[in-house]
Design an enzyme around this catalytic site. Structure first.
Site, PDB file in Angstrom:
ATOM      1  N   THR A 121       6.348-112.011 -28.894  1.00 38.96           N
ATOM      2  CA  THR A 121       5.486-110.952 -28.409  1.00 38.96           C
ATOM      3  C   THR A 121       6.136-110.345 -27.171  1.00 38.96           C
ATOM      4  O   THR A 121       6.688-111.063 -26.343  1.00 38.96           O
ATOM      5  CB  THR A 121       4.064-111.498 -28.133  1.00 38.96           C
ATOM      6  OG1 THR A 121       3.336-110.530 -27.402  1.00 38.96           O
ATOM      7  CG2 THR A 121       4.092-112.794 -27.343  1.00 38.96           C
TER       8      THR A 121
ATOM      9  N   GLU B 268      -1.268-114.229 -29.469  1.00 43.93           N
ATOM     10  CA  GLU B 268      -1.487-115.607 -29.035  1.00 43.93           C
ATOM     11  C   GLU B 268      -2.682-116.268 -29.732  1.00 43.93           C
ATOM     12  O   GLU B 268      -2.856-117.479 -29.676  1.00 43.93           O
ATOM     13  CB  GLU B 268      -1.726-115.634 -27.508  1.00 43.93           C
ATOM     14  CG  GLU B 268      -0.499-115.334 -26.661  1.00 43.93           C
ATOM     15  CD  GLU B 268      -0.171-113.841 -26.537  1.00 43.93           C
ATOM     16  OE1 GLU B 268      -0.835-113.023 -27.229  1.00 43.93           O
ATOM     17  OE2 GLU B 268       0.735-113.504 -25.766  1.00 43.93           O
TER      18      GLU B 268
ATOM     19  N   LYS C  98      -8.508 -99.167 -10.090  1.00 39.70           N
ATOM     20  CA  LYS C  98      -9.389 -99.478  -8.965  1.00 39.70           C
ATOM     21  C   LYS C  98      -9.378 -98.306  -8.010  1.00 39.70           C
ATOM     22  O   LYS C  98      -8.437 -98.124  -7.256  1.00 39.70           O
ATOM     23  CB  LYS C  98      -8.939-100.767  -8.283  1.00 39.70           C
ATOM     24  CG  LYS C  98      -9.156-102.003  -9.142  1.00 39.70           C
ATOM     25  CD  LYS C  98      -8.136-103.084  -8.860  1.00 39.70           C
ATOM     26  CE  LYS C  98      -8.152-104.111  -9.987  1.00 39.70           C
ATOM     27  NZ  LYS C  98      -6.832-104.725 -10.212  1.00 39.70           N
TER      28      LYS C  98
ATOM     29  N   TRP D 245     -14.351 -99.878 -10.239  1.00 39.51           N
ATOM     30  CA  TRP D 245     -13.429-100.281 -11.295  1.00 39.51           C
ATOM     31  C   TRP D 245     -13.643 -99.327 -12.455  1.00 39.51           C
ATOM     32  O   TRP D 245     -14.718 -99.286 -13.054  1.00 39.51           O
ATOM     33  CB  TRP D 245     -13.720-101.708 -11.754  1.00 39.51           C
ATOM     34  CG  TRP D 245     -13.119-102.756 -10.875  1.00 39.51           C
ATOM     35  CD1 TRP D 245     -12.998-102.707  -9.522  1.00 39.51           C
ATOM     36  CD2 TRP D 245     -12.562-103.996 -11.295  1.00 39.51           C
ATOM     37  NE1 TRP D 245     -12.393-103.849  -9.054  1.00 39.51           N
ATOM     38  CE2 TRP D 245     -12.120-104.669 -10.129  1.00 39.51           C
ATOM     39  CE3 TRP D 245     -12.373-104.623 -12.522  1.00 39.51           C
ATOM     40  CZ2 TRP D 245     -11.510-105.920 -10.165  1.00 39.51           C
ATOM     41  CZ3 TRP D 245     -11.785-105.873 -12.564  1.00 39.51           C
ATOM     42  CH2 TRP D 245     -11.348-106.512 -11.393  1.00 39.51           C
TER      43      TRP D 245
END
Lengths: 559, 559
Positions: free
Chosen positions: B195, B341, B451, B456
Site C-alpha cells: 500500500t 490494512e 483546521k 475543524w
C-alpha cells in the site's frame, strides 16, 4: 502438517477469537426491532433480548457462576432457553442442556457427571427433580422458571420441598442490563449435552465456542449463500426440535445473529404449533418425522395455508409417504442428516435449478435422501479395511466425517471417544454411499443392517417399502438371528386409525409378495414375520428404538 | 483474557483449520457447471477451474515453489489471476499481488522487499520488467502470461531480453490435474501486497488463511444473510477493482466458494465493461467512483438496461451527484468503506425495509454514507485522549477497528506497525462518527481535515458541495497554512467537457456565496482560491493524491 511461513501472533490484540458473543453482538445492529415470541405469553425485540441476556449473566454471576462453571437447564423451548444459549457461554460458563425426556435416573446421572454448578428448571419438571434431589452431588443451587409470571392471573408458583434461589424473571428484574462479556480462548467449552446410545449410561458430547461459531457459518453458507433451502434475515424461524437436542440443530445461533423473527413454541401440541405457524407467519422449522406426521395429519392442517413453510426433517428417515403428504399441503420439505456428535448438520437436501423444475414424484427421490454434504463438512465412505471409497453413488461403507464443528469425544469416557475418532475421522456408525453430486444415501445404522444369506439388507429400505402401503402409519424393521440365513428381517407395523380393523399381516405380506413377483424388490426383503402393533418403541428423542424393538420382537417370538 | 475450561486439543485430528482450500473445495459441490469468463477470450466451468488450479500448483512445485515461498503476479484481472488466488495459498505459498500502477522503481522495491521467489507476468508489463530486471535480487524465475494463446491467430509472444521459464498455459498443459493440497496452520501467510502511503516506500500488508477465510464469512453474512446488498449463488459477479488491490475486495473468494458465475474483464475500457455487463448478465460489481463515473457517462450506458446491476463503491467518497446519476440509470449503488490494512471491508450501506421504501433523494443521504458496520467488525470512535466516544452520530474522532481480518502490521516495518496498532485497536487514520444505527460517517482523513479559525472542516464536505454544482466533473479540496486562520481551504476543479469554456472560478465562488447567504453552509467553507484544472493528481489506486495536490497548489500560489 506442512510447515509454512506463520505470522507471529498475539491473538487477543489482533484477531477476534471466534466466540458466541460475536454472533450475539450482530443481533442489535441491523433489524433489532424484530421480535422473539414465546407462544402467546411473551414477546420482545432484540434490544430487549440483549438486555435480558446481560441481566441473566449478572444474575448468574451473583449466584456464584463464573467462567468454567456449568449451568444446567430444564425448560420447554422458550425465549428463556434462548437467553441461556447466549448468556451462559458468553460469560465463559458452560451450558448443559438437559434432555427432559430421559428417565429421572438418567437425568440424575447427567447432572452429576457434567458437574453442574446450578440448575435452572421449569416448574413442570419439579416432580422429576423431587425424585432425585437428594442424590444430586454436584450442586444445591436451583432456580425456578415458570410461565405463570407472564399471565395476569397471580397463580402461586409450585413450592418444591427443597430451598431454591428464586424465580428466573424476578432474578433478572433485580439485575442491571449492562455486562461486558469477556474475551477468552475460542476453544473454551460452550455447551454440553448427553446422547443416549443403545448401551450404557448417557454420553456427554461437548462443543467449543469456535465449533458453534463455525457451525453457524456452515448453516449461513448453506442456507443463505447456496440457498439449499433459501433463508435470509427476513425468514421467521420456529424450531420444533427441542432446544436440549443439539441446540435445536444450531439454528437459534444463526437466527439470532441474523436478527430473524423467532418463535418458541414451548410444548409440542399440534394445534398450538399450527396456530403459531399461521399467526406468526413462520417460514422455517425443523423437526423429526413424527412431529411432521402429527402436523400433517391434524384436521387443522387442511384448513390453513402452509405453502410458505419450509421444514427440514432429521433424526429419523423421512419416508416417501410422509414427504408426499407434506408436499401435497404445499410444504417445502427436505431431509437432513446429522448427529449429536456433529453439532449436528452434515448434509441437507439441496435441489439445483434444474431439479427444482422436476415433477413432485421425481423430486421425492432427492427430498427423501439424506441430503447433499454441507459446506465445510468433509464426509467420506470407508470400506471395512478403512480405505476411502469413491463418490460414485454405488460404493457402500461406513460414513466418516471431519469438519470444523465435530465433538472431540465424550466427556470422561476415553474408550467411547477412541471408538468415535479413528484415523482422524469421526465414525458415524451409519452405512451409506455418496454420489458424484455429493448426495448422500444412508442405508442403515452399522448395527441395524440385516445380514441375510450373504446379502446386506438395509432395514430402512424395507421400512420405506412398507411406509408406502395403504393403511400403514409407522413401521420398524429389525434383523434377528437365524440359523440358516444368519439374520432375517422382522417388521412391526402401526396401522392408520381408519385401518385398525381392516389391515392385517396377511394383506401386507401379500402386498410385498407382489412386489417381489414384479421384480421391484428381492425376495430376501420379505420379513419372516409382520406384526401389527399399537405403538413402536422410541428413544427419548423420538427415534425408533431398535434395540428395544429387537428385544420385544424376540419375546414375542418366544411367547 | 479470562480463563475458562478449555478443551485439550490436537487440532489437525479434530477441527478443520480455516484454510483457503476449504473455500475452494465447496466450489465443485453444488453448481459446478457455472462459468468463469475472461472477456471474450476464455471460459470454463468450476470442474475445469479446479483442475487448472491443481495443474498450476503442480507447475509451481516443478519450478521450485514450496510452502513458505512467495509467488508474485503482474496480470490484468483474469481467470489466471483467480487461479493464482487459490493455487498459491492452497499449496502453502504466499501470493504477492503486485500493483501494476506503481512506478517501476516502486515495483522493484516491492519485489525485493517481499522476497519474491517467482514472478508471473503478463507480457503487457514486460517493458516495466525490462527496466528493472537487472536490479531484482530476490529471484530470476519469470513466467510469461499472454492473451494471445486464447485466440486463433498464432501471433508470436513478446520475447524479453532475459530468460524465462515459459508461458503460463503451456506450463499448465504439461501438468497433471491432481494435487492434494496439504493441511497447515490457519495462521500461515496467504497473501501480501503493498500500500502506498503519502510518505516513504510502499508498505507491505499481509493476511493469513484464517483472516481471508473469516473475511469471506463476513461478506457471506452481510450480503447473503443480512442482504445488505442481496447476494446469493445465483448472482453473476464481475470485479472492476483490480485483483492486485486488496484481492478485489475479497469477493473472488466468496464468489468462488458459492459457485457464482464470474466474469473477469481484463483492462478497464468503458465500452468493453458495459458490453460484458450486458452480455454476461452481471449483477454485482465493485469499483472506485472514477470507474463508475466513466461507465455512467459513457454514451452506451443510456442504451442498455443496467437495472439488475448492483455496485458497491469504495476507495474514495461517492458523491451525491454521481450516486444520483447512477440511480437514474437504474443502478443499485451503495458505498462501502475499508482499507488495504482491513482486507478491506469494514462497512457497507445497508438499507432496511423501511429505508428501501424512501424516495431517491432521501435514500441518497444513506447511500453516500460510508455504510453500516459489517458483521464481525468492531469499529469505534476515539477522542484525542484515546477514550471511546458514544455511537450517537455526533461525536467525531478517529475511527479505530478490531476484527477477524485486520493485518497485523507492515512487513519488516516495526515503526509503522506500531503506529497502526495502538492500545489493541487498528488506527484507520480516518475521522468520523458512528450513529446509533451503526451507520458510519467519514468526515476526512486525519491528515486532510482543515483546521481553520478553531473550526475543524472536512475537506470531503466541501468537495461534496462542489460536486453538486453544474458543470463540475471532479473536485479536490486541501488545507494550506494560513497566518491568521491556521489553515484555509483551497479547491481544484475539473470542469465537465461541455463546460470547459463557460465554467469559471467566479461562477463557482458566486455559487458557494449563495449557499453561505442561505445559511446552508458556514462561511469558513469558502475556499481561499478555486482553481480550474484539466486533471487532478491521483494515487496509483485512483484516489485523490492530496499530498501532491497540496504541493502543486503551493507552487501555483507562489508562481
Amino acid at each position: 502438517m506442512t510447515k509454512t511461513k506463520r505470522i507471529p501472533r498475539t491473538p487477543s490484540a489482533y484477531d477476534q477469537p471466534l466466540l458466541i458473543k460475536t454472533l450475539l453482538l450482530q443481533s442489535e445492529r441491523y433489524n433489532p426491532e424484530r421480535e422473539i415470541v414465546y407462544r402467546d405469553l411473551f414477546r420482545m425485540d432484540y434490544f430487549e433480548l440483549n438486555r435480558r441476556i446481560r441481566r441473566l449473566a449478572n444474575a448468574l454471576r451473583t449466584l456464584g457462576i463464573a467462567p468454567g462453571s456449568t449451568v444446567a437447564v430444564m425448560d420447554w423451548d422458550s425465549h428463556r432457553y434462548l437467553e441461556c444459549f447466549f448468556a451462559v457461554p458468553c460469560m465463559g460458563a458452560i451450558l448443559h442442556t438437559i434432555n427432559v425426556r430421559l428417565s429421572p435416573a438418567q437425568i440424575l446421572y447427567t447432572i452429576n457427571h457434567a458437574e453442574d454448578d446450578i440448575l435452572l428448571i421449569h416448574e413442570d419438571f419439579l416432580p422429576i427433580l423431587e425424585s432425585i434431589h437428594g442424590q444430586i452431588t454436584s450442586t444445591s443451587k436451583i432456580v425456578i422458571m415458570s410461565d405463570k409470571v407472564y399471565t395476569q392471573q397471580k397463580t402461586e408458583l409450585t413450592k418444591p420441598s427443597f430451598p431454591t434461589l428464586g424465580e428466573y424473571e424476578a432474578l433478572l428484574a433485580a439485575q442491571p442490563a449492562e455486562y461486558d462479556f469477556p474475551d477468552f480462548e475460542e476453544d473454551s467449552w460452550a455447551t454440553t449435552f448427553y446422547t443416549t446410545g443403545t448401551t450404557g449410561n448417557p454420553k456427554g458430547v461437548y462443543f467449543s465456542h469456535r465449533q458453534l461459531f463455525m457451525h453457524t457459518m456452515g448453516l449461513l453458507a448453506y442456507f443463505c449463500g447456496y440457498e439449499a433451502l433459501p433463508f435470509s434475515h427476513r425468514d421467521v424461524y420456529m424450531p420444533i426440535t427441542p432446544m436440549f437436542h443439539v441446540h435445536a440443530w444450531g439454528f437459534p445461533f444463526l437466527a439470532t445473529m441474523l436478527n430473524n423473527k423467532q418463535v418458541y413454541p414451548g410444548r409440542y401440541e399440534p394445534e398450538m404449533l399450527l396456530r403459531l405457524l399461521i399467526q406468526e407467519k413462520v417460514t422455517l422449522s425443523h423437526c423429526v418425522p413424527t412431529i411432521l406426521g402429527m402436523l400433517v395429519n391434524s384436521p387443522i392442517a387442511k384448513q390453513v395455508d402452509l405453502s410458505n413453510w419450509k421444514v427440514i426433517i432429521g433424526g429419523s428417515a423421512l419416508t416417501r409417504g410422509l414427504a408426499q403428504a407434506a408436499i401435497s399441503l404445499g410444504i417445502n420439505v427436505s431431509q437432513g442428516y446429522g448427529m449429536s456428535e456433529t453439532a449436528p448438520i452434515m448434509s441437507v437436501v439441496h435441489l439445483n435449478d434444474q431439479q427444482l423444475g422436476w415433477d413432485v414424484q421425481r423430486q421425492l427421490d432427492l427430498r427423501t435422501k439424506a441430503g447433499r454434504i454441507a459446506p465445510f463438512v468433509d464426509l467420506r465412505v470407508l470400506d471395512e479395511k478403512g480405505d476411502i471409497l469413491p463418490h460414485d453413488g454405488q460404493s457402500v461403507g461406513e460414513l466418516v466425517a471431519r469438519g470444523a464443528w465435530m465433538t472431540q469425544g465424550y466427556y470422561k469416557d476415553e474408550v467411547s471417544s477412541e471408538n468415535l475418532w479413528k484415523g482422524g475421522w469421526l465414525h458415524t456408525g451409519d452405512v451409506g454411499s455418496i454420489g458424484p453430486d455429493f448426495y448422500l444415501t444412508i442405508s442403515d445404522r452399522v448395527k441395524d443392517v440385516i445380514k441375510t444369506g450373504g446379502e446386506w439388507v438395509s432395514s430402512l429400505d424395507i421400512e420405506n417399502i412398507f411406509s408406502q402401503m395403504d393403511g400403514v402409519a409407522e413401521v420398524a424393521v429389525v434383523g434377528l438371528p437365524d440359523e440358516r440365513w444368519g439374520e432375517r428381517p422382522y417388521a412391526l407395523v402401526v396401522p392408520k386409525p381408519d385401518f385398525v380393523k381392516t389391515l392385517s399381516s396377511e394383506i401386507l405380506h401379500q402386498h410385498i409378495l407382489t412386489l417381489v413377483e414384479t421384480g421391484e424388490i428381492n425376495r430376501w426383503y420379505i420379513p419372516n414375520r409382520i406384526v401389527l402393533v399399537a405403538e413402536i418403541p422410541k428413544t427419548s428423542v423420538g427415534k425408533l428404538d431398535k434395540k428395544k424393538i429387537r428385544t420385544e420382537m424376540k419375546e414375542l417370538l418366544v411367547g
